[in-house]
Scaffold this motif. Structure first.
Motif, short mmCIF file in Angstrom:
data_model
loop_
_atom_site.label_atom_id
_atom_site.label_comp_id
_atom_site.label_asym_id
_atom_site.label_seq_id
_atom_site.Cartn_x
_atom_site.Cartn_y
_atom_site.Cartn_z
N LYS A 187 -6.84 6.47 9.40
CA LYS A 187 -5.72 6.66 8.55
C LYS A 187 -5.51 8.20 8.36
CE LYS A 187 -7.13 2.49 5.97
NZ LYS A 187 -7.63 2.11 4.84
N PHE A 188 -4.49 8.55 7.81
CA PHE A 188 -3.97 9.89 7.70
C PHE A 188 -3.60 10.27 6.43
CE2 PHE A 188 -0.76 13.17 7.24
CZ PHE A 188 -1.39 14.32 7.98
N SER A 189 -4.43 10.92 5.42
CA SER A 189 -4.07 11.27 4.07
C SER A 189 -3.47 12.34 3.96
CB SER A 189 -5.32 11.24 3.43
OG SER A 189 -6.12 9.98 3.31
N HIS A 190 -2.38 12.44 2.96
CA HIS A 190 -1.77 13.77 2.69
C HIS A 190 -1.40 13.71 1.17
CE1 HIS A 190 1.03 17.12 2.72
NE2 HIS A 190 1.88 16.49 2.59
N ASN A 191 -1.85 14.14 -0.01
CA ASN A 191 -1.62 14.44 -1.27
C ASN A 191 -1.30 13.08 -1.80
OD1 ASN A 191 -1.57 17.24 -0.94
ND2 ASN A 191 0.41 17.40 -0.81
N GLY A 192 -2.21 12.00 -1.84
CA GLY A 192 -2.07 10.66 -2.13
C GLY A 192 -1.32 9.79 -1.51
N LEU A 193 -0.81 10.22 -0.16
CA LEU A 193 -0.13 9.30 0.61
C LEU A 193 -0.81 9.01 1.83
CD1 LEU A 193 2.70 7.93 0.75
CD2 LEU A 193 3.21 9.68 2.46
N VAL A 194 -1.12 7.74 2.28
CA VAL A 194 -2.12 7.29 3.18
C VAL A 194 -1.28 6.57 4.14
CG1 VAL A 194 -4.34 6.04 3.95
CG2 VAL A 194 -4.18 7.25 1.48
N ILE A 195 -1.35 6.82 5.50
CA ILE A 195 -0.83 6.24 6.55
C ILE A 195 -1.67 5.92 7.49
CG2 ILE A 195 1.01 6.62 8.33
CD1 ILE A 195 2.08 9.12 6.88
N THR A 196 -1.50 4.38 7.63
CA THR A 196 -2.73 3.67 8.66
C THR A 196 -1.78 3.43 10.09
OG1 THR A 196 -3.62 2.62 6.70
CG2 THR A 196 -4.03 1.66 9.00
N PHE A 197 -2.56 4.15 11.04
CA PHE A 197 -1.95 3.80 12.31
C PHE A 197 -2.56 2.85 13.18
CE2 PHE A 197 -1.66 8.25 11.07
CZ PHE A 197 -0.26 8.40 11.18
N VAL A 198 -1.87 2.18 14.07
CA VAL A 198 -2.64 1.19 14.93
C VAL A 198 -2.14 1.13 16.38
CG1 VAL A 198 -1.03 -0.77 14.27
CG2 VAL A 198 -3.22 -1.32 15.07
N GLY A 199 -2.96 0.71 17.30
CA GLY A 199 -2.45 0.72 18.50
C GLY A 199 -1.92 2.06 19.19
N ASP A 200 -0.76 2.16 19.90
CA ASP A 200 -0.29 3.46 20.67
C ASP A 200 0.54 4.16 19.33
OD1 ASP A 200 -1.47 2.69 23.00
OD2 ASP A 200 0.11 1.62 23.41
N ASP A 201 -0.33 4.80 18.29
CA ASP A 201 0.39 5.36 17.41
C ASP A 201 1.27 4.76 16.54
OD1 ASP A 201 -1.64 7.29 18.28
OD2 ASP A 201 0.10 8.70 19.39
N ASP A 202 1.35 3.57 16.56
CA ASP A 202 2.28 2.74 15.83
C ASP A 202 1.77 2.79 14.21
OD1 ASP A 202 3.83 2.24 17.77
OD2 ASP A 202 2.97 0.42 18.32
N ILE A 203 2.68 2.75 13.29
CA ILE A 203 2.32 2.88 11.88
C ILE A 203 2.32 1.28 11.40
CG2 ILE A 203 3.16 3.10 9.43
CD1 ILE A 203 4.21 5.88 10.78
N LEU A 204 1.02 0.84 10.85
CA LEU A 204 0.99 -0.23 10.06
C LEU A 204 1.38 -0.42 8.85
CD1 LEU A 204 -0.27 -3.22 10.59
CD2 LEU A 204 -2.34 -2.38 9.87
N GLU A 205 0.90 0.63 8.11
CA GLU A 205 1.39 0.56 6.61
C GLU A 205 1.10 1.91 6.08
OE1 GLU A 205 -1.30 -1.30 4.12
OE2 GLU A 205 -3.39 -0.37 5.03
#
Length: 338
Positions: free
Chosen positions: A244-262
């Motif tokens: 999970k990558f967090s930035h100022n209250g935004l959280v990006i979840t990665f899965v697999g080969d750098d694909d975005i899950l949510e």
């Protein structure tokens, strides 16, 4: 206020009582009693926003006070069946729960109405992690119980309706009809749910699945151009899969080969095109949506909003709006639905 159960009109009244259990300033008494063999008393109080539990020595400062919002209050109204009329409210304190109930045997005949032998009753059931620790009985002559109004009316005024079969509170779509009449609804009603092969269901446009211009895309490279710290991570050559990558209250979840899950927002800084953001009230969300999502939503449940079907891939995207105990948006989750 009158309440109708199974064709019987029941009037609002409070039983005579010798007990007095104080409420905090501005709250009304719903039910109270003195506890047998303990020289203590209990009260449940309420207003349009909250309910309150008080327990302690008679006439003294309560030893324990618990509160909950009127929307989240675990209040079970009378079922409408049987001679005994009773209701209860549950208050939670960590692993402990206190079920406070009160009731009476309703008169069925004129002779019973004139009788002084009407039976009042009440109780406190105490549980720890769901296991009962004990049950305290009320002294019958001290029971006060405002059947017919009170917490029931406040919950329905807030937009809830009681389902006696499932014994749960749900949001009442009729309560939000005014907002639907005055708003161009964001929701669109589809005839068939492509996953469940049932319908109808409500969906939101594809354009709504973004925060501050950052769209919900599968490819991390496409999203990184909108988030400079994420772009810096990519440029460094460090793999960011399965994290999970967090930035100022935004959280990006990665899965697999750098694909975005949510992608989900936890602060008000991140806003969807229609204006949805963390911190809004449930009523404000419904006003933007134009109506409650189709299908029943429990009183404390989230809103699950799929993207309207354009093609098979896009149809898997969606938005979930979560609410906290005060019914304000706590998190908005954009996801692929995979």
């Amino acid at each position: 206020m009158y309440r109708l159960f199974h064709g019987a009109l029941i009037l609002n009244f409070t039983l005579p009582t010798t007990a007095f259990a104080g409420c905090s300033a501005g709250l009304e008494l719903f039910n109270s009693c003195q506890i047998a063999d303990r020289n203590t008393e209990v009260s449940v109080c309420f207003d349009s926003e909250r309910v309150e539990y008080n327990y302690g020595p008679i006439g003294e400062t309560p030893e324990l006070t618990l509160t909950d919002t009127i929307i989240n209050a675990e209040y079970v109204p009378w079922s409408g069946v049987g001679k005994a009329i009773w209701e209860y409210t549950v208050f939670r304190n960590g692993e402990y729960a206190y079920e406070v109930g009160a009731g009476f045997d309703r008169p069925f005949s004129e002779d019973e109405q004139m009788s002084d032998e009407e039976r009042h009753f009440g109780w406190i059931s105490i549980t720890q992690n769901g296991s009962e620790l004990g049950r305290l009985e009320c002294i019958p002559d001290t029971v006060s119980y405002a059947f017919g109004a009170g917490i029931y009316d406040e919950k329905t005024t807030a937009g809830l309706m009681w389902d006696g079969i499932e014994e749960k509170w749900f949001w009442d779509p009729a309560h939000f009809e005014e907002a639907a009449r005055n708003t161009q609804p964001l929701l669109t009603r589809e005839a068939l749910d492509p996953e469940m092969l049932s319908g109808p269901f409500d969906c939101i446009p594809r354009s709504e699945i973004e925060f501050n211009g950052i769209p919900m895309l599968d490819e991390v490279e496409a999203v990184a151009q909108f988030v400079q710290p994420l772009q810096n991570r990519l440029d460094s050559g460090v793999s960011i899969g399965f994290e999970k990558f967090s930035h100022n209250g935004l959280v990006i979840t990665f899965v697999g080969d750098d694909d975005i899950l949510e992608i989900f927002a936890t602060t008000p800084d991140w806003v969807t095109p229609s204006g949805l953001h963390v911190g809004m009230s449930r009523a404000q969300v419904v006003s933007i949506l134009g109506r409650l999502p189709h299908g029943r939503t429990e009183a404390t449940g989230p809103f699950h909003l799929p993207v309207c079907v354009v093609d098979e891939a896009l149809g898997k995207r969606g938005m979930t709006i979560h609410f906290d105990k005060d019914q304000q948006v706590s998190l908005i989750d954009l996801h692929t639905g995979r």
